[in-house]
Design a protein around this motif. Structure first.
Motif, PDB file in Angstrom:
ATOM      1  N   GLN A  15     -32.443  22.789  41.255  1.00 55.31           N
ATOM      2  CA  GLN A  15     -32.734  23.971  42.376  1.00 55.31           C
ATOM      3  C   GLN A  15     -34.175  24.633  42.260  1.00 55.31           C
ATOM      4  O   GLN A  15     -35.047  25.142  42.631  1.00 55.31           O
ATOM      5  CB  GLN A  15     -31.460  24.631  42.535  1.00 55.31           C
ATOM      6  CG  GLN A  15     -31.752  25.815  43.590  1.00 55.31           C
ATOM      7  CD  GLN A  15     -31.397  25.372  45.186  1.00 55.31           C
ATOM      8  OE1 GLN A  15     -30.953  24.087  44.936  1.00 55.31           O
ATOM      9  NE2 GLN A  15     -31.906  25.734  46.182  1.00 55.31           N
ATOM     10  N   GLN A  53     -25.769  26.849  48.418  1.00 56.94           N
ATOM     11  CA  GLN A  53     -27.100  26.477  49.289  1.00 56.94           C
ATOM     12  C   GLN A  53     -26.535  26.812  50.873  1.00 56.94           C
ATOM     13  O   GLN A  53     -25.312  26.622  50.903  1.00 56.94           O
ATOM     14  CB  GLN A  53     -27.395  24.920  49.251  1.00 56.94           C
ATOM     15  CG  GLN A  53     -28.031  24.408  48.042  1.00 56.94           C
ATOM     16  CD  GLN A  53     -28.528  23.123  47.899  1.00 56.94           C
ATOM     17  OE1 GLN A  53     -27.979  22.395  48.426  1.00 56.94           O
ATOM     18  NE2 GLN A  53     -29.477  22.633  47.373  1.00 56.94           N
ATOM     19  N   VAL A  98     -24.409  26.542  41.912  1.00 60.25           N
ATOM     20  CA  VAL A  98     -25.417  26.533  43.073  1.00 60.25           C
ATOM     21  C   VAL A  98     -24.745  26.739  44.481  1.00 60.25           C
ATOM     22  O   VAL A  98     -23.893  25.917  44.830  1.00 60.25           O
ATOM     23  CB  VAL A  98     -26.467  25.315  42.953  1.00 60.25           C
ATOM     24  CG1 VAL A  98     -27.473  25.429  44.095  1.00 60.25           C
ATOM     25  CG2 VAL A  98     -26.962  25.367  41.726  1.00 60.25           C
TER      26      VAL A  98
END
Ligand code: AMP
Length: 430
Positions: A115, A193, A191
């Motif tokens: 990322q 998103q 993460v």
């Protein structure tokens, strides 16, 4: 040449099958392999590929074996040994090995790394951020209105991604990953998103550290059941070419994503030799990378290698040697379709010891190849031994015929609890 292939799934069966066709190979081992791999023969002299009982993550034993047998090239299938640094270990010991080194394998081993890399080098991806603290992650999922892809940082057998549509679901997902540690320490960092919508395709690029050669597009089917229902799996079927991009658009997408990726690698001192496999969403705002993998896809490998006309040994050597500029990839225009047959409880549980019947009949279909994934031998009988059991792959003049041939062969095969999707390649045909 003497080759050692590492891994035991459908991808590795396809790799072994294709490598065995090279007239240069005179001996091949697979660690640990499966029942189908153990039946493969070398084109050179019809000798059998030998499966050896060493696990794909037993690095010291693999090194000792490759040394003792003086393997000329080791080919790594799965992601785990790459993340553990098998390539670095073999290279330190002056053994030739194909696959990215540990630094390069981070593209798959760490979603946080990827990322950050994509943001730094302007590679189009989903808006997102990384977190190691539950409260800040919660604030971010509220900002995204719960429409999220929530990802464990480390490797989780392709299952460490939870897709959510509401804040309530996103809160549950965060709890599972960060508090319950559903995927163990892979959930220490995550993460989050934005949830992208569109058509998902798989890209593959063979890399030699300085340049890449893009494969035709393919499409996997990640969910366990028809119409993309059910749990996320390693992949229930694939086909190639995927008709959502023509050749010109594919080259454009490749350049848009991969030129920036290559510049980033140069700037960061990353020497990527192996397969880069970006999962890509074709959104209304253009193509965006969902994730990077640092190895061949499974079951994409099965459809790619049935279409590839080059000698795979030569391609992998060019990748190791930094000599891809001299090679041109050649593909048959015939489409290929792979239907995965799994145990009924996959991906939650695996199937063990169930006799598989009909393999000989299925093998009689022209242009059909049954790749084994989770199989083992019990005496003379081939039995189930895993989540995904077989990948029935067919090549034909058009996509519909390839799909029909794959399903006709699937219908001949049986084991207790067998499950497969009935809509592989349907999106391309509708
Ligand atoms: P990954 O392991 O990151 O590829 O995620 C596994 C699967 O989750 C992908 O193949 C997609 O189907 C889905 N996925 C991952 N990220 C996103 C996203 N940002 N938006 C929508 N779907 C996603």
């Amino acid at each position: 040449m003497k080759l050692l292939v590492i891994g035991s799934g459908g991808r590795e069966h396809a790799l072994v099958w294709k490598l065995a066709q090279s007239p240069r190979v005179r001996q091949m081992w697979c660690a640990p392999g499966n029942a189908g791999i153990a039946e493969e023969r070398l084109a050179k002299d019809q000798s059998l590929v030998e499966c050896i009982a060493i696990g794909a993550e037993e690095l010291p034993r693999l090194l000792a074996f490759a040394r003792e047998k003086q393997a000329d090239l080791t080919v790594v299938g799965p992601d785990n040994p790459l993340a553990l640094g098998i390539v670095d270990l073999f290279q330190e010991n002056r053994l030739r090995i194909w696959g990215p080194n540990q630094k390069a394998a981070q593209f798959e081993a760490s979603k946080v790394f990827s990322q950050n890399f994509m943001e730094k080098y302007g590679i189009p991806t989903a808006k997102g951020d990384s977190f190691d603290d539950l409260e800040t992650a919660r604030a971010f999922v509220w900002k995204l209105n719960g429409e999220c892809a929530i990802k464990a940082d480390g490797l989780a057998m392709g299952k460490g991604v939870l897709l959510t549509e509401t804040i309530a679901d996103a809160e549950v997902a965060l709890h599972q990953l960060m508090v319950e540690r559903k995927f163990g320490d892979a959930g220490k960092r995550i993460v989050v998103q934005e949830l992208l919508r569109g058509t998902e395709i798989s890209l593959h690029a063979l890399c030699d550290g300085r340049r890449f050669k893009l494969f035709p597009a393919s499409q996997d089917h990640k969910r366990s059941h028809d119409d993309d229902e059910g749990l996320n799996t390693g992949g229930m079927g694939a086909y190639s070419p995927a008709p959502f991009l023509d050749d010109r658009q594919l080259a454009q997408v490749g350049q848009q994503l991969l030129d920036a990726w290559l510049r980033g690698c140069e700037a960061e001192g990353i020497d990527f030799r192996g397969i880069l496999y970006p999962g890509v969403m074709l959104t209304k705002d253009g193509p965006k990378v969902l994730e990077f993998n640092a190895r061949f896809g499974d079951p994409e490998t099965q459809v790619y290698l049935t279409r590839l006309e080059n000698d795979l040994v030569e391609l992998l050597e060019a990748s190791v040697d930094g000599a891809l500029d001299e090679t041109k990839l050649k593909w048959t225009p015939m489409p290929s379709v792979c239907v995965v047959m799994s145990g009924g409880d996959y991906p939650s549980a695996s199937s063990k010891g169930k006799p598989i019947t009909g393999l000989d009949e299925a093998a009689k279909f022209p242009n059909v190849k049954v790749f084994h994934a989770g199989t083992a031998l019990a005496g003379d009988q081939i039995v189930t031994n895993g989540g995904r059991i077989l990948g029935v792959t067919a090549l034909a003049n058009d996509l519909r015929s390839a799909r029909d041939a794959a399903y006709a062969a699937v219908e001949r095969i049986h084991f207790d609890g067998v499950h497969f999707r009935r809509d592989i390649a349907a999106k391309a045909l509708s």
